[in-house]
Design a protein around this motif. Sequence first.
Motif, PDB file in Angstrom:
ATOM      1  N   ARG A  65      67.844  91.257  43.792  1.00 32.54           N
ATOM      2  CA  ARG A  65      67.315  93.075  43.060  1.00 32.54           C
ATOM      3  C   ARG A  65      67.255  93.677  44.330  1.00 32.54           C
ATOM      4  NH1 ARG A  65      61.365  90.294  41.160  1.00 32.54           N
ATOM      5  NH2 ARG A  65      61.442  89.347  39.538  1.00 32.54           N
ATOM      6  N   GLY A  66      67.013  95.054  44.250  1.00 33.18           N
ATOM      7  CA  GLY A  66      67.194  95.857  44.678  1.00 33.18           C
ATOM      8  C   GLY A  66      66.331  97.713  44.045  1.00 33.18           C
ATOM      9  N   VAL A  67      66.182  98.520  45.081  1.00 28.66           N
ATOM     10  CA  VAL A  67      65.287  99.093  45.291  1.00 28.66           C
ATOM     11  C   VAL A  67      66.493 100.650  45.994  1.00 28.66           C
ATOM     12  CG1 VAL A  67      63.116 101.137  45.764  1.00 28.66           C
ATOM     13  CG2 VAL A  67      62.942  98.559  44.985  1.00 28.66           C
ATOM     14  N   ILE A  68      66.971 101.529  44.882  1.00 31.22           N
ATOM     15  CA  ILE A  68      68.017 102.574  45.120  1.00 31.22           C
ATOM     16  C   ILE A  68      67.482 103.547  45.726  1.00 31.22           C
ATOM     17  CG2 ILE A  68      69.919 103.893  44.667  1.00 31.22           C
ATOM     18  CD1 ILE A  68      70.248 100.860  44.082  1.00 31.22           C
ATOM     19  N   VAL A  69      67.059 104.198  47.220  1.00 36.24           N
ATOM     20  CA  VAL A  69      66.465 104.762  47.737  1.00 36.24           C
ATOM     21  C   VAL A  69      67.219 106.559  47.423  1.00 36.24           C
ATOM     22  CG1 VAL A  69      64.553 105.725  49.055  1.00 36.24           C
ATOM     23  CG2 VAL A  69      64.738 103.244  48.702  1.00 36.24           C
TER      24      VAL A  69
END
Length: 287
Positions: A65-69
């Motif tokens: 998973r990832g969080v695009i900032v």
Amino acid sequence: MKSCLPPDPNPIKPSHQLPAGACDAHCHVFGPADVFPYSPDRSYTPPDAPFERLVALHDFLGLSRGVIVQASCHGTDNTAMLDTIARGNGRYRGVAIVDGDVTDEQLADLDAQGVRGVRFNFVAHLGGAPDLDVFDRVLERIQDLGWHVVLHLDAQDIVQYAERIARIKVPFVIDHMGRVRAEAGVDQQPFQQLLELMRNPLAWVKVCGSERVSRGKRPFDDAIPFARTLIEAAPDRVLWGTDWPHPNISKDMPNDGELVDLMFQFCPDAELRDKLLVRNPAKLYGF
């Protein structure tokens, strides 16, 4: 206008296997510029770092998973980030940059597309503190959505804005360990202020950006004492990320596989590591 160096194209395979559901809670997508143009008033121009390359890196490292900032080079145009979330089919969430004119309808639309927070830059080389009236207005607006705010601060800002930060009523996330300077040691005032801040149940911190905290030479292990101290202080409110593709690095460019191995040095305990990589981001970002 400054041009950024590209990320290391040859990440090593990490020595350790990441747990299922592991999340890169701080990464970016940039461009491609011919599809998603950069903001005309940006302070730097990054190399294109599109969706395909981010996915390939995450697959290689074992990140589910990832969080695009959203970063300042794209300004308030969140389309590149939203495109990545949509194409990720549930793998990604986002943190947007918005201005004071954003409407409730626009915020609701961002929420429906997978955005879970907003980011404000206070960092001097990226333009310094935002309009604080806009800051207050936006934070009031995001409360009902259950969003959080990400604060990108320089070390001294943690002290300067301590009272304002203490008034925040939504969860807030401090980027990159507050960008404290490793050479000043764990007893430095900004880091002690950050530790005090972590007593607030709304406070979260990202133990990433080791290359920004470090004196600047790989493997950046002078950042380890700061990360360990923060993980011990608030094990249920810590996050980790790669910061790929590492914009504005003028020292040693990190190797993303080495950063995964460095994180295992931050957090040798498997139970704490499961919180850091899986449970905490799942809670904050709604995976």
